[in-house]
Design a protein around this motif. Structure first.
Motif, PDB file in Angstrom:
ATOM      1  N   ALA A 123      -6.887   2.356  -3.399  1.00  0.00           N
ATOM      2  CA  ALA A 123      -7.319   0.798  -3.348  1.00  0.00           C
ATOM      3  C   ALA A 123      -8.112   0.357  -4.367  1.00  0.00           C
ATOM      4  CB  ALA A 123      -7.850   0.237  -2.169  1.00  0.00           C
ATOM      5  N   HIS A 170     -10.718  -6.122   1.301  1.00  0.00           N
ATOM      6  CA  HIS A 170      -9.756  -6.529   2.305  1.00  0.00           C
ATOM      7  C   HIS A 170      -9.473  -5.622   3.578  1.00  0.00           C
ATOM      8  CE1 HIS A 170      -6.476  -8.981   3.733  1.00  0.00           C
ATOM      9  NE2 HIS A 170      -5.433  -8.065   3.467  1.00  0.00           N
ATOM     10  N   GLU A 195      -9.011  -4.677  -3.202  1.00  0.00           N
ATOM     11  CA  GLU A 195      -8.255  -4.229  -1.814  1.00  0.00           C
ATOM     12  C   GLU A 195      -9.017  -3.639  -0.760  1.00  0.00           C
ATOM     13  OE1 GLU A 195      -3.736  -3.572  -3.901  1.00  0.00           O
ATOM     14  OE2 GLU A 195      -5.503  -1.938  -4.117  1.00  0.00           O
ATOM     15  N   ASP A 239       0.332   0.626  -2.216  1.00  0.00           N
ATOM     16  CA  ASP A 239      -0.225  -0.643  -2.340  1.00  0.00           C
ATOM     17  C   ASP A 239      -0.809  -0.875  -0.855  1.00  0.00           C
ATOM     18  OD1 ASP A 239       0.950  -1.277  -4.667  1.00  0.00           O
ATOM     19  OD2 ASP A 239       2.752  -1.959  -3.955  1.00  0.00           O
ATOM     20  N   ALA A 240      -2.003  -1.785  -0.978  1.00  0.00           N
ATOM     21  CA  ALA A 240      -2.701  -2.079   0.323  1.00  0.00           C
ATOM     22  C   ALA A 240      -1.792  -3.151   1.070  1.00  0.00           C
ATOM     23  CB  ALA A 240      -4.108  -2.597  -0.116  1.00  0.00           C
TER      24      ALA A 240
END
Length: 460
Positions: free
Chosen positions: A346, A353, A350, A318-319
């Protein structure tokens, strides 16, 4: 380039450094040690793997008076794992300081165990804030002869809500003392802590800006739809170079779910998160260190303070939300000059970001490679080694050498079949070949080490 001898350290410390193959000081050590030895307060902005523990550790070991039967140094850390890591590092660095006593105090086990160990005051205490404050309240530790306070990972201490405990602890310390503070980031709260508690501190920035990562770390990003992540992760774990891996998820539920998925596809995976009982957390990391598992799936509780020797790979499944979380996760590998790889899986959203963060600008991005998933195995294959629990530890004067001798003499093992050994205060773990584990446990149970009968059981 200066040597450790040029920094004015005692011969006993130089002897330990030579044995540990520490040849040249890191930038943070080169700057911090002379300032600390000159009794100045120091603020160090030091990233993961910069050598800050040895920087302050060598400074305080040089100053400690082993003839004085009192607590002279307190090191405050945010987590139990870091307390143990720092204690062990100080013991190694202080190996040739005669009669040195270093103790770690933390929550998660019986208070009476710690009280018993305080019959003779340790010279150096490494502690989490809540447990140290308990000792102050009960007057089992009286800090009236304290020389140095160290606040390690100050940003994490504040992030975990220890602000009130820090205020109470510092109130009870002598005003005339030296204070050293280390933090990976300098938030407003950390700066406020510095203003209120340090006197004209010298500031050390180990050549780092908003956040950097170890030089020998390769960053690799894999972009694709969220439904491809499980297959992409499995593909990475099947690559020979991946080796021992730490996988990060953002929630406890995701960690458990992902570990079950991996176990069903033949990967020896353990879970680690903050709600697990402490012995279970210890066991998960111990299995990764001794080869009984290939991966640990963790929340950010593992992103700081844990030092898994020879960790080859980090994978952020998970980012994270913040740049500093990304940095601390990735920095678990490529420590102390070793090489390592940090992957992030990702989605396109993501990726956008993450690309905003300067610390992530060297990521080499590629499309997610996700071969078709194999069906879940009815029973996951297990590693070739397993772990035995031994009911004796450091407090029983038991060493790794003692355990090897006992397992060879009583367990019927060849010396090179005895794997990784970890000795804790009240128990030990020994890795042995899986197919012989139960037989070895039965044979060794009842044997005596240092005059005490031991019990041995298989850790599942």
């Amino acid at each position: 380039m200066p040597s450790f001898a040029d920094l004015g350290l005692a011969p006993s410390l130089l002897q330990a450094l030579e044995e540990l193959n520490f040849t040249v000081p890191t930038p943070v050590q080169e700057q911090v040690i002379p300032m600390a030895l000159a009794a100045q307060d120091v603020v160090g902005q030091a990233p993961t793997g910069s050598g800050k523990t040895a920087a302050y550790g060598l400074s305080i070991l040089h100053q400690v008076d082993v003839k004085l039967d009192a607590v002279q140094i307190i090191v405050l850390v945010p987590a139990r794992e870091l307390a143990l890591q720092v204690r062990d590092a100080l013991k190694k660095l202080g190996k040739y300081v005669p009669n040195l006593r270093v103790a770690a105090f933390y929550g998660g086990h019986a208070f009476r165990d710690e009280t018993a160990s305080l019959k003779q005051a340790p010279h150096i205490v490494v502690a989490t804030p809540g447990r140290l404050l308990d000792h102050f309240e009960r007057r089992t530790i009286i800090p009236n002869q304290l020389k140095v306070l160290i606040l390690d990972e100050a940003d994490k201490l504040l992030e975990l809500g220890f602000q009130d405990e820090l205020v109470e602890i510092i109130k009870r310390l002598p005003r005339r003392r030296q204070t050293l503070l280390f933090s990976a980031t300098m938030s407003d709260k950390v700066l406020d802590l510095i203003r209120k508690n340090l006197t004209r501190p010298r500031v050390v920035n180990a050549g780092e800006d908003e956040g950097t990562l170890p030089e020998n770390l390769s960053l690799r990003g894999h972009v694709g739809p969220i439904e491809k992540k499980p297959a992409a992760l499995l593909h990475l774990l099947h690559q020979p170079e991946t080796g021992r891996a730490l996988i990060f998820c953002n929630t406890r539920e995701k960690c458990s779910e992902l570990a079950r998925f991996l176990q069903g596809r033949g990967v020896a995976a353990e879970v680690l998160h903050g709600k697990m009982p402490q012995p279970e957390r210890d066991k998960a990391l111990m299995k990764l260190r001794n080869g009984s598992s290939q991966v640990v799936v963790a929340t950010d509780v593992a992103a700081r303070g844990l030092d898994v020797t020879a960790l080859d790979t980090v994978i952020q499944y998970d980012a994270p939300d913040k740049a500093d979380s990304f940095q601390h996760r990735a920095g678990r590998t490529a420590r102390a000059g070793a090489e390592g790889v940090a992957h992030i899986l990702a989605t396109p959203h993501e990726q956008k970001h993450v690309q905003k963060w300067p610390v992530a600008e060297t990521i080499k991005w590629q499309d997610m490679h996700a071969p078709k998933l194999p069906p879940a195995a009815p029973k996951a294959p297990r590693p070739t080694s397993t772990t035995l629990h031994v009911s004796a530890g450091r407090r029983d004067k038991v060493s790794a050498h003692d355990l090897v001798g006992t397992f060879v003499a009583h367990g019927g093992l060849e010396r090179d079949a005895v794997g990784h050994i970890e000795v804790f205060d009240h128990y030990s773990y020994v890795a042995v070949p899986r197919e012989q584990a139960q037989e070895v446990a039965n044979r060794v149970t009842g044997a005596k080490i240092k005059g005490r009968k031991i019990r041995v059981s298989v850790v599942e």
